[in-house]
Design a protein around this motif. Structure first.
Motif: not given
Length: 355
Positions: A55-59
């Protein structure tokens, strides 16, 4: 590769196994950006596998703000923008026939965090990040951050335990699962890709040691104190980490040798690393006197470090991995004081930890 060739491959620096244990922390390279790019890598370096998607690091950053700020000061973060500017990286890509570093799975696998677009294409969104260690998070992140349908601090102990259990079942790799996250580290810091090394000219891995590198700039132990400090691992944890790191390196190196099909830079480098790892485990057994390390040595020596021996070496690696998991489950490091003299000092850590 015959036995006489094996002997030649095993001649290395002349350091004893004990010397290697004591000095490994000083054998460091100056940058992370060209130390790994292989097929078959940590979950977050790809888009995920099956039900588990990246999901990527932003979450993660929505809650883990302090940890994210620590990450932004690391080579793991900066590789996203810096790797493509490196002459060495571009030269490797050219020799491998790659058009763009950020579009080739061989590079994406270790140097980037990649999500899957709506069209099913991989899209790099960050460098090495949260899911590179903790596993593709599409399934476990909602459980992890859901607090059993309550607000943080309102769960019962039973609910907390059940939530952790569910998150782990959904693919979350927690810090206590030392074998799993260490395996992710070594899967990229050892480079088990023969063509990439022999043709591309990529380094055959870095002199990675688990305590030295995990306690340096990448350390982000800030959650439980709400960012008040970035505490180092406890002495017991560092002891266990040192042993587990050596064992995972042995497992990874054995698998890497199994991929060797020609006597060239890759085969020689990986066989040398595997032999050094065998000797390191033997030295640790001498210090700690635990049966698991003896069993590991027998397993590791059951297959020859020779070309086209993948089946036997993979079987040996499987045994080493299983024994390593047993060590993580059985020991907490408190009885490993005999190795304190060979633990890397703080001054050897890879980079400066954020304060």
């Amino acid at each position: 590769m015959k036995s006489t060739e094996d002997a030649t491959m095993h001649q290395s620096t002349g350091l004893s196994a004990l010397g290697r244990l004591a000095t490994a922390a000083s054998l460091l390279v100056t940058t992370l950006v060209v130390t790994a790019a292989l097929a078959g890598s940590p979950a977050a370096a790809q888009t995920g596998d099956g039900a588990f998607k990246v999901i990527g690091p932003a979450k993660c950053a929505e809650c883990h703000k302090t940890e994210t700020e620590v990450w932004k000061g690391t080579h793991h973060f900066s590789t996203f923008t810096e790797l493509t500017r490196k002459k060495e990286a571009n030269d490797i890509a050219e020799r491998m026939g790659m058009r763009r570093i950020k579009s080739e799975s061989l590079c994406l696998n270790c140097h980037f965090t990649t999500v899957e677009t709506s069209g099913g294409e991989p899209e790099p969104v960050a460098g090495v990040s949260c899911e590179s260690c903790h596993g593709a998070a599409s399934a476990w992140q909602p459980i992890h951050s859901g607090f059993s349908g309550k607000k943080e601090g309102q769960e019962s102990q039973e609910e907390i335990a059940l939530r952790w259990q569910k998150a782990e079942a959904a693919g979350m790799i927690r810090p206590k699962d030392m074998y799993a996250w260490a395996s992710n580290c070594f899967s990229c810091h050892v480079v088990p890709n023969e063509k990439l090394v022999n043709v591309g000219g990529h380094k055959a891995g870095s002199p990675f040691e688990l305590v030295t590198w995990s306690q340096g700039e990448v350390r982000h132990n800030t959650w439980h104190n709400k960012g008040a400090a970035n505490a180092p691992a406890s002495l017991n944890d560092k002891r266990l980490m040192f042993v587990v790191g050596r064992a995972v390196e042995l497992e990874t190196a054995l698998r890497a040798v199994g991929k060797a099909t020609q006597k060239a830079s890759y085969a020689v480098s990986m066989a040398t690393r595997a032999q050094a790892a065998r000797q390191a485990i033997a030295a640790l057994e001498g210090y700690l006197k635990i049966e698991e390390l003896g069993q590991m040595g027998v397993a590791a020596n059951s297959a020859g470090l020779k070309l086209n021996n993948d089946a036997a070496l993979s079987a040996a690696a499987d045994k080493v991995g299983a024994i390593t998991r047993q060590i993580v489950e059985k020991y907490d490091g408190s009885t490993f004081g005999a190795i304190d003299q060979v633990l890397p000092p703080d001054s050897a850590y890879k980079g400066t930890p954020a304060r």
